[in-house]
Write a protein that holds these residues in place. Structure first.
Motif, PDB file in Angstrom:
ATOM      1  N   ASP A   1      -8.930   2.411  -0.064  1.00 59.22           N
ATOM      2  CA  ASP A   1      -8.810   1.401   0.981  1.00 59.22           C
ATOM      3  C   ASP A   1      -9.061   0.049   0.321  1.00 59.22           C
ATOM      4  O   ASP A   1     -10.206  -0.313   0.049  1.00 59.22           O
ATOM      5  CB  ASP A   1      -9.835   1.674   2.086  1.00 59.22           C
ATOM      6  CG  ASP A   1      -9.798   0.626   3.183  1.00 59.22           C
ATOM      7  OD1 ASP A   1      -8.778  -0.068   3.346  1.00 59.22           O
ATOM      8  OD2 ASP A   1     -10.814   0.497   3.900  1.00 59.22           O
TER       9      ASP A   1
ATOM     10  N   LYS B   1       0.659   4.304  -2.593  1.00 61.58           N
ATOM     11  CA  LYS B   1       0.468   5.675  -2.114  1.00 61.58           C
ATOM     12  C   LYS B   1       1.462   6.636  -2.767  1.00 61.58           C
ATOM     13  O   LYS B   1       1.164   7.816  -2.948  1.00 61.58           O
ATOM     14  CB  LYS B   1       0.576   5.738  -0.596  1.00 61.58           C
ATOM     15  CG  LYS B   1       0.057   7.016  -0.015  1.00 61.58           C
ATOM     16  CD  LYS B   1      -0.163   6.925   1.470  1.00 61.58           C
ATOM     17  CE  LYS B   1      -0.905   8.177   1.884  1.00 61.58           C
ATOM     18  NZ  LYS B   1      -1.646   8.009   3.093  1.00 61.58           N
ATOM     19  N   CYS B   2       2.642   6.138  -3.139  1.00 58.81           N
ATOM     20  CA  CYS B   2       3.617   6.975  -3.860  1.00 58.81           C
ATOM     21  C   CYS B   2       3.039   7.452  -5.192  1.00 58.81           C
ATOM     22  O   CYS B   2       3.359   8.542  -5.658  1.00 58.81           O
ATOM     23  CB  CYS B   2       4.912   6.203  -4.111  1.00 58.81           C
ATOM     24  SG  CYS B   2       5.893   5.957  -2.640  1.00 58.81           S
ATOM     25  N   TYR B   3       2.205   6.646  -5.807  1.00 60.99           N
ATOM     26  CA  TYR B   3       1.583   6.999  -7.083  1.00 60.99           C
ATOM     27  C   TYR B   3       0.306   7.816  -6.899  1.00 60.99           C
ATOM     28  O   TYR B   3       0.042   8.733  -7.656  1.00 60.99           O
ATOM     29  CB  TYR B   3       1.225   5.739  -7.881  1.00 60.99           C
ATOM     30  CG  TYR B   3       2.399   5.010  -8.455  1.00 60.99           C
ATOM     31  CD1 TYR B   3       2.929   5.371  -9.693  1.00 60.99           C
ATOM     32  CD2 TYR B   3       2.980   3.951  -7.777  1.00 60.99           C
ATOM     33  CE1 TYR B   3       4.010   4.688 -10.236  1.00 60.99           C
ATOM     34  CE2 TYR B   3       4.064   3.271  -8.309  1.00 60.99           C
ATOM     35  CZ  TYR B   3       4.572   3.643  -9.537  1.00 60.99           C
ATOM     36  OH  TYR B   3       5.639   2.970 -10.067  1.00 60.99           O
ATOM     37  N   LEU B   4      -0.501   7.441  -5.914  1.00 63.27           N
ATOM     38  CA  LEU B   4      -1.840   8.010  -5.806  1.00 63.27           C
ATOM     39  C   LEU B   4      -2.017   9.019  -4.679  1.00 63.27           C
ATOM     40  O   LEU B   4      -3.051   9.692  -4.624  1.00 63.27           O
ATOM     41  CB  LEU B   4      -2.868   6.882  -5.640  1.00 63.27           C
ATOM     42  CG  LEU B   4      -2.929   5.866  -6.784  1.00 63.27           C
ATOM     43  CD1 LEU B   4      -3.949   4.785  -6.473  1.00 63.27           C
ATOM     44  CD2 LEU B   4      -3.236   6.550  -8.099  1.00 63.27           C
ATOM     45  N   GLY B   5      -1.066   9.114  -3.762  1.00 61.61           N
ATOM     46  CA  GLY B   5      -1.145  10.066  -2.667  1.00 61.61           C
ATOM     47  C   GLY B   5      -2.420   9.902  -1.849  1.00 61.61           C
ATOM     48  O   GLY B   5      -2.835   8.789  -1.543  1.00 61.61           O
ATOM     49  N   ALA B   6      -3.072  11.017  -1.558  1.00 66.31           N
ATOM     50  CA  ALA B   6      -4.291  11.012  -0.741  1.00 66.31           C
ATOM     51  C   ALA B   6      -5.453  10.315  -1.446  1.00 66.31           C
ATOM     52  O   ALA B   6      -6.460  10.011  -0.813  1.00 66.31           O
ATOM     53  CB  ALA B   6      -4.668  12.430  -0.346  1.00 66.31           C
ATOM     54  N   SER B   7      -5.318  10.055  -2.732  1.00 70.68           N
ATOM     55  CA  SER B   7      -6.392   9.385  -3.485  1.00 70.68           C
ATOM     56  C   SER B   7      -6.284   7.858  -3.402  1.00 70.68           C
ATOM     57  O   SER B   7      -7.069   7.154  -4.036  1.00 70.68           O
ATOM     58  CB  SER B   7      -6.327   9.792  -4.957  1.00 70.68           C
ATOM     59  OG  SER B   7      -6.551  11.178  -5.091  1.00 70.68           O
ATOM     60  N   THR B   8      -5.336   7.348  -2.628  1.00 64.00           N
ATOM     61  CA  THR B   8      -5.160   5.895  -2.508  1.00 64.00           C
ATOM     62  C   THR B   8      -6.398   5.289  -1.866  1.00 64.00           C
ATOM     63  O   THR B   8      -6.798   5.690  -0.774  1.00 64.00           O
ATOM     64  CB  THR B   8      -3.901   5.567  -1.674  1.00 64.00           C
ATOM     65  OG1 THR B   8      -2.784   6.212  -2.261  1.00 64.00           O
ATOM     66  CG2 THR B   8      -3.670   4.069  -1.597  1.00 64.00           C
TER      67      THR B   8
ATOM     68  N   MET C   1       0.839  -1.195   0.000  1.00 68.11           N
ATOM     69  CA  MET C   1       0.000   0.000   0.000  1.00 68.11           C
ATOM     70  C   MET C   1       0.880   1.252   0.000  1.00 68.11           C
ATOM     71  O   MET C   1       0.521   2.261  -0.607  1.00 68.11           O
ATOM     72  CB  MET C   1      -0.939  -0.007   1.210  1.00 68.11           C
ATOM     73  CG  MET C   1      -2.076  -1.006   1.098  1.00 68.11           C
ATOM     74  SD  MET C   1      -3.159  -0.710  -0.311  1.00 68.11           S
ATOM     75  CE  MET C   1      -3.896   0.850   0.150  1.00 68.11           C
ATOM     76  N   ALA C   2       2.012   1.188   0.672  1.00 71.62           N
ATOM     77  CA  ALA C   2       2.930   2.338   0.692  1.00 71.62           C
ATOM     78  C   ALA C   2       3.438   2.633  -0.719  1.00 71.62           C
ATOM     79  O   ALA C   2       3.554   3.800  -1.112  1.00 71.62           O
ATOM     80  CB  ALA C   2       4.095   2.062   1.635  1.00 71.62           C
ATOM     81  N   ASP C   3       3.727   1.583  -1.496  1.00 68.86           N
ATOM     82  CA  ASP C   3       4.144   1.781  -2.892  1.00 68.86           C
ATOM     83  C   ASP C   3       3.035   2.471  -3.683  1.00 68.86           C
ATOM     84  O   ASP C   3       3.282   3.417  -4.431  1.00 68.86           O
ATOM     85  CB  ASP C   3       4.475   0.443  -3.565  1.00 68.86           C
ATOM     86  CG  ASP C   3       5.649  -0.269  -2.941  1.00 68.86           C
ATOM     87  OD1 ASP C   3       6.539   0.402  -2.400  1.00 68.86           O
ATOM     88  OD2 ASP C   3       5.661  -1.518  -2.999  1.00 68.86           O
TER      89      ASP C   3
END
Length: 136
Positions: free
Chosen positions: A134, A125-132, A121-123
């Motif tokens: 759940d 989040k690098c691409y999607l930021g706050a739009s990641t 999920m951390a990976d």
């Protein structure tokens, strides 16, 4: 888990070392350099969160290559981030390979050759930021 077809390539052309190394280098990205397995991944399971802007000539050229009996294997696989959700669901995100993906989509191919990169999920989040999302 996703059921895929595994490809192995032991030689290219005449099978000499230079041909093999050239093939190996061409078929790897920074993300998938340590991954040799190539799978046929169903197009329907791939999540592409960003709209791609593609060069029409490049897509057309790839379509011709993909349709060729002896040239389809020349198209490198795309990279797919494989993420397991918190409840065990499998998610397959693709951010690159836009022209290859579009060529397969236009040809109505049910699968695309890809390297699966087990990610977190951390990976993502690098691409999607706050739009990641759940992922479950």
């Amino acid at each position: 888990m996703l059921r895929t077809k595994r490809y192995t390539k032991t030689a290219v052309g005449k099978g000499n070392l230079i041909d093999f190394l050239t093939y190996t280098i061409r078929m790897a990205s920074i993300h998938s350099a340590g991954t040799d397995e190539v799978h046929d991944v169903p197009m329907a399971v791939i999540i592409r969160p960003f709209m791609a802007e593609v060069d029409e000539n490049k897509v057309q050229s790839l379509m011709k290559t993909i349709e060729g009996y002896d040239t389809a294997d020349l198209v490198p696989p795309i990279d797919i981030l494989w993420i397991e959700g918190r409840e065990g669901g499998n998610y397959y995100y693709s951010f690159g390979g836009c022209h290859r993906y579009e060529a397969h989509r236009r040809l109505q191919r049910s699968t695309i050759r890809a390297k699966l990169i087990q990610s977190t999920m951390a990976d993502l989040k690098c691409y999607l930021g706050a739009s990641t999302p759940d992922l479950k």
